[in-house]
Structure formats: C-alpha cells, structure tokens
Design a protein around this motif. Structure first.
Motif, PDB file in Angstrom:
ATOM      1  N   ARG A 129       0.828  -1.205   0.000  1.00 42.56           N
ATOM      2  CA  ARG A 129       0.000   0.000   0.000  1.00 42.56           C
ATOM      3  C   ARG A 129       0.858   1.249   0.000  1.00 42.56           C
ATOM      4  O   ARG A 129       1.825   1.362   0.736  1.00 42.56           O
ATOM      5  N   ALA A 130       0.458   2.173  -0.829  1.00 48.78           N
ATOM      6  CA  ALA A 130       1.170   3.443  -0.910  1.00 48.78           C
ATOM      7  C   ALA A 130       0.850   4.272   0.328  1.00 48.78           C
ATOM      8  O   ALA A 130      -0.169   4.068   0.978  1.00 48.78           O
ATOM      9  N   GLU A 131       1.734   5.199   0.640  1.00 49.17           N
ATOM     10  CA  GLU A 131       1.480   6.080   1.781  1.00 49.17           C
ATOM     11  C   GLU A 131       0.242   6.925   1.531  1.00 49.17           C
ATOM     12  O   GLU A 131      -0.508   7.221   2.437  1.00 49.17           O
ATOM     13  N   SER A 132       0.034   7.336   0.292  1.00 44.15           N
ATOM     14  CA  SER A 132      -1.113   8.152  -0.054  1.00 44.15           C
ATOM     15  C   SER A 132      -2.159   7.265  -0.714  1.00 44.15           C
ATOM     16  O   SER A 132      -1.946   6.740  -1.798  1.00 44.15           O
ATOM     17  N   CYS A 133      -3.263   7.070  -0.022  1.00 44.48           N
ATOM     18  CA  CYS A 133      -4.341   6.265  -0.573  1.00 44.48           C
ATOM     19  C   CYS A 133      -5.658   6.776  -0.006  1.00 44.48           C
ATOM     20  O   CYS A 133      -5.665   7.552   0.942  1.00 44.48           O
ATOM     21  N   LEU A 134      -6.755   6.341  -0.604  1.00 47.44           N
ATOM     22  CA  LEU A 134      -8.059   6.702  -0.068  1.00 47.44           C
ATOM     23  C   LEU A 134      -8.378   5.698   1.030  1.00 47.44           C
ATOM     24  O   LEU A 134      -8.853   4.598   0.772  1.00 47.44           O
ATOM     25  N   ASP A 135      -8.051   6.080   2.272  1.00 46.32           N
ATOM     26  CA  ASP A 135      -8.291   5.210   3.423  1.00 46.32           C
ATOM     27  C   ASP A 135      -9.628   5.576   4.071  1.00 46.32           C
ATOM     28  O   ASP A 135     -10.379   6.393   3.548  1.00 46.32           O
ATOM     29  N   GLU A 136      -9.917   4.971   5.205  1.00 52.07           N
ATOM     30  CA  GLU A 136     -11.201   5.221   5.875  1.00 52.07           C
ATOM     31  C   GLU A 136     -11.399   6.695   6.236  1.00 52.07           C
ATOM     32  O   GLU A 136     -12.487   7.234   6.048  1.00 52.07           O
ATOM     33  N   ALA A 137     -10.356   7.333   6.728  1.00 50.35           N
ATOM     34  CA  ALA A 137     -10.480   8.747   7.107  1.00 50.35           C
ATOM     35  C   ALA A 137     -10.760   9.613   5.879  1.00 50.35           C
ATOM     36  O   ALA A 137     -11.608  10.519   5.926  1.00 50.35           O
ATOM     37  N   GLN A 138     -10.083   9.332   4.772  1.00 48.74           N
ATOM     38  CA  GLN A 138     -10.316  10.117   3.554  1.00 48.74           C
ATOM     39  C   GLN A 138     -11.687   9.801   2.954  1.00 48.74           C
ATOM     40  O   GLN A 138     -12.322  10.679   2.376  1.00 48.74           O
ATOM     41  N   TRP A 139     -12.139   8.563   3.081  1.00 46.08           N
ATOM     42  CA  TRP A 139     -13.468   8.192   2.612  1.00 46.08           C
ATOM     43  C   TRP A 139     -14.531   8.957   3.405  1.00 46.08           C
ATOM     44  O   TRP A 139     -15.481   9.483   2.846  1.00 46.08           O
ATOM     45  N   GLN A 140     -14.339   9.046   4.726  1.00 45.05           N
ATOM     46  CA  GLN A 140     -15.253   9.831   5.575  1.00 45.05           C
ATOM     47  C   GLN A 140     -15.242  11.306   5.146  1.00 45.05           C
ATOM     48  O   GLN A 140     -16.292  11.934   5.029  1.00 45.05           O
ATOM     49  N   ALA A 141     -14.040  11.847   4.938  1.00 46.30           N
ATOM     50  CA  ALA A 141     -13.907  13.251   4.542  1.00 46.30           C
ATOM     51  C   ALA A 141     -14.572  13.506   3.193  1.00 46.30           C
ATOM     52  O   ALA A 141     -15.239  14.535   3.004  1.00 46.30           O
ATOM     53  N   LEU A 142     -14.408  12.590   2.254  1.00 48.27           N
ATOM     54  CA  LEU A 142     -15.036  12.739   0.940  1.00 48.27           C
ATOM     55  C   LEU A 142     -16.552  12.785   1.071  1.00 48.27           C
ATOM     56  O   LEU A 142     -17.221  13.598   0.436  1.00 48.27           O
ATOM     57  N   GLN A 143     -17.093  11.938   1.940  1.00 48.59           N
ATOM     58  CA  GLN A 143     -18.538  11.957   2.163  1.00 48.59           C
ATOM     59  C   GLN A 143     -18.985  13.284   2.764  1.00 48.59           C
ATOM     60  O   GLN A 143     -19.997  13.855   2.337  1.00 48.59           O
ATOM     61  N   GLN A 144     -18.228  13.785   3.720  1.00 49.38           N
ATOM     62  CA  GLN A 144     -18.584  15.063   4.340  1.00 49.38           C
ATOM     63  C   GLN A 144     -18.557  16.197   3.326  1.00 49.38           C
ATOM     64  O   GLN A 144     -19.441  17.049   3.302  1.00 49.38           O
TER      65      GLN A 144
END
Length: 167
Positions: free
Chosen positions: A22-37
């Motif tokens: 896994r790359a350091e930069s990925c769409l993880d759970e926190a980014q998925w939450q942020a995208l939804q917000q």
C-alpha cells in the motif's frame, strides 16, 4: 490503439501479479469519511478502476463527462493491489493513445478503504459510487457500459435519498 495497448497492459499484468504494498497516499477510511462530508456541497462519483481492466481506463473521460453533466465531480481511485509501476506505465500508454482518459484519471490514488473493499469495490472494474449529502448510495454502478446507462444509473442514484454512511 486498442489491440497493441491492451496486449501491452495484459502482458504487464501477467508479469506483475504480486500484490502491491500500500502506498502512503491512498483513499483510506479517514479520507473516505472526509469525501462523504465534502459531498454535501459537491456531489462526487467515486470511480474505482484498474489498468488490468482496460475499459475502466479508456472510457474514464466519457464517464467523467457524464458525471460533470449530472453535477458530480469524478474522483478516480485504483486497485491498491496493482503495483504502482504498473499503474504509471498504463497511464503513460493511455496519455499517448487517449489523452482525455489519462487526464480524467490524473491524481488517482490507491483505494485502501477496508469498508469499500468489503463492499466489493474490486468485484469488477470500473465500480463507482454516487457520493452526496454526507453519505453514498449503497448500490454502486458496476462495469463498463454505454454512456446513456451511466447517465441513467447516476440519475437514479441521485434521485434517491442517500441511504448509507460509512461507520
């Protein structure tokens, strides 16, 4: 374009079948939450693609156009199991053959959100979710298809109230 490009991508895929770290930069759970917000102000089409499923790459610009016409921003992410070098190689070939598709996929990062992977984000490529109003529609759009069907699928998902929110 297609036969040589497809052959090259498939040859690369056959040689590089081991899972990527896994790359350091990925769409993880926190980014998925942020995208939804953030989708409360700008709806999004989260577009999961793979260089090993060529149509998910070569038609990305057409999907982006339909998404824009329907008021959504295309957010591309790709299969985190594919080595980064293979993704870059596919994007370079795509830039030569279909620059608009490569542009649509620019900025793509690996998808490493376990909740989306558990919802079969990798069942087939492309797989796309309509994300809006702080959540997302539970039924993704799955598979390459003619653009009228992308439009219809997006419109149906936009009409319904968002039913899912990530935990």
């Amino acid at each position: 374009m297609t036969r040589q490009w497809v052959a090259g991508v498939l040859a690369s895929a056959a040689v590089l079948m081991s899972p990527a770290i896994r790359a350091e930069s990925c769409l993880d759970e926190a980014q998925w939450q942020a995208l939804q917000q953030q989708s409360g102000t700008q709806p999004v089409l989260l577009y999961v693609w793979s260089p090993r499923m060529v149509l998910s790459a070569v038609h990305a610009d057409q999907v982006q156009l339909v998404a824009r016409q329907e008021g959504l921003k295309l957010v591309p992410v790709h299969d985190h199991r594919v080595p980064a070098g293979e993704v870059m190689q596919a994007l370079q070939r795509l830039r030569q053959q279909t620059p608009a598709a490569a542009e649509a996929l620019a900025g793509s990062v690996p998808l490493c959100s376990e909740s989306l992977v558990q919802q079969d984000a990798y069942r087939h490529f492309p797989t796309a979710w309509v994300v809006r109003k702080g959540g997302y529609h539970p039924r993704p759009l799955v598979a390459a298809m003619p653009m009228p069907y992308w439009r219809q699928g997006i419109r149906l998902r936009m009409m319904r109230t968002v039913e899912q929110k990530a935990d």
